[in-house]
Design an enzyme around this catalytic site. Sequence first.
Site, PDB file in Angstrom:
ATOM      1  N   ALA A  11       0.661  -1.179  -0.123  1.00 50.41           N
ATOM      2  CA  ALA A  11       0.070  -0.037   0.119  1.00 50.41           C
ATOM      3  C   ALA A  11       1.057   1.414   0.152  1.00 50.41           C
ATOM      4  CB  ALA A  11      -1.030  -0.028   1.088  1.00 50.41           C
ATOM      5  N   SER A  12       2.251   1.182   0.218  1.00 56.66           N
ATOM      6  CA  SER A  12       2.871   2.516   0.518  1.00 56.66           C
ATOM      7  C   SER A  12       3.098   3.211  -1.060  1.00 56.66           C
ATOM      8  CB  SER A  12       4.265   2.093   1.248  1.00 56.66           C
ATOM      9  OG  SER A  12       5.015   1.177   0.404  1.00 56.66           O
ATOM     10  N   ASN A  76      -2.588  -6.742  -3.423  1.00 54.92           N
ATOM     11  CA  ASN A  76      -1.826  -5.809  -4.566  1.00 54.92           C
ATOM     12  C   ASN A  76      -0.385  -6.064  -4.328  1.00 54.92           C
ATOM     13  OD1 ASN A  76      -1.407  -3.460  -6.230  1.00 54.92           O
ATOM     14  ND2 ASN A  76      -0.326  -2.507  -4.328  1.00 54.92           N
ATOM     15  N   SER A 128      -2.488  -8.792 -13.991  1.00 59.21           N
ATOM     16  CA  SER A 128      -1.719  -8.145 -14.787  1.00 59.21           C
ATOM     17  C   SER A 128      -1.937  -8.664 -16.070  1.00 59.21           C
ATOM     18  CB  SER A 128       0.080  -8.632 -14.589  1.00 59.21           C
ATOM     19  OG  SER A 128       0.854  -8.023 -15.724  1.00 59.21           O
ATOM     20  N   TYR A 140       6.281 -14.308 -13.079  1.00 62.07           N
ATOM     21  CA  TYR A 140       5.252 -13.440 -12.892  1.00 62.07           C
ATOM     22  C   TYR A 140       4.043 -13.436 -13.430  1.00 62.07           C
ATOM     23  CZ  TYR A 140       3.425  -8.526 -12.251  1.00 62.07           C
ATOM     24  OH  TYR A 140       2.864  -7.618 -11.852  1.00 62.07           O
ATOM     25  N   ALA A 141       4.141 -13.870 -14.539  1.00 64.28           N
ATOM     26  CA  ALA A 141       2.842 -14.131 -15.435  1.00 64.28           C
ATOM     27  C   ALA A 141       2.108 -15.236 -15.075  1.00 64.28           C
ATOM     28  CB  ALA A 141       2.971 -14.322 -16.996  1.00 64.28           C
ATOM     29  N   ALA A 143       2.121 -16.383 -11.758  1.00 61.50           N
ATOM     30  CA  ALA A 143       1.753 -16.115 -10.624  1.00 61.50           C
ATOM     31  C   ALA A 143       0.158 -15.166 -10.568  1.00 61.50           C
ATOM     32  CB  ALA A 143       2.670 -15.232  -9.813  1.00 61.50           C
ATOM     33  N   LYS A 144       0.435 -14.220 -11.507  1.00 60.25           N
ATOM     34  CA  LYS A 144      -0.610 -13.322 -11.877  1.00 60.25           C
ATOM     35  C   LYS A 144      -1.792 -14.369 -12.547  1.00 60.25           C
ATOM     36  CE  LYS A 144       1.043  -9.744 -10.230  1.00 60.25           C
ATOM     37  NZ  LYS A 144       0.112  -9.093  -9.013  1.00 60.25           N
TER      38      LYS A 144
END
Length: 241
Positions: A11-12, A76, A128, A140-141, A143-144
């Site tokens: 969230a940062s 997120n 994503s 990454y893909a 995981a998404k």
Amino acid sequence: MTTRTFLITGASKGIGRALAQRLAAAGHGVVGLARSAGQGDFPGTLISADLSDRANTEQVLADLASRFDFDGVVNNVGAVRPQPLGEIDLDTFDSVLALNLHPTIQATQAVLPGMRQRGWGRVVNISSLTVLGMQGRTAYASAKSALVNFTRTWALELAKTGITVNSVAPGPTETELFRENNPPGSEGEARYLSGVPMDRFGQPDEIAAAIEFLLGEHSGYITGQTLFVDGASSVGRAAFS
């Protein structure tokens, strides 16, 4: 207006930060999780947590669930570590899957009992555009793509509870991290822009607006869906003029 309390991981900065600002401006309570909680101007409660540490994450989430009545969660947090085929290190592969997926399950399960009890809840998983394919994004893909499956599976499991589960899949978005890796005028910027028919990058607040809608009171009949917010990148390429 009904005010709600939402948990946001990662969230940062970037999309998470933009969403926190939107929700707070609308009068909602926001609790954010991030590796660094040093920013004093966060529009809510920002908690430091190493979401790559399963035990630490579990402890932090248990504490938060005892202190707040969460009405929803936005999953997120994520990490990208590009590796082309032939150079994929399995430890790196596993670490990308773990950071993208384990906190999603942990955070959702932490807030689920309260949402079930109240008969209302929202879960939004940040996927994503890369789920449609991108070089170097095996981990990454994957995981998404798994988050899209989480979304569809959980939506069916929770369909009668008043809790909806959806995904937002951003295209190239002009976050701080993106600009660090793709400065103006760089080859990376040109490569990403070539795949966006609108010929511009998304802004974090534009992605946050879509997430905010799916968290809202009027989205209760939408569940199990993945919304691409990507300047038409998922549709195709614009004709050359």
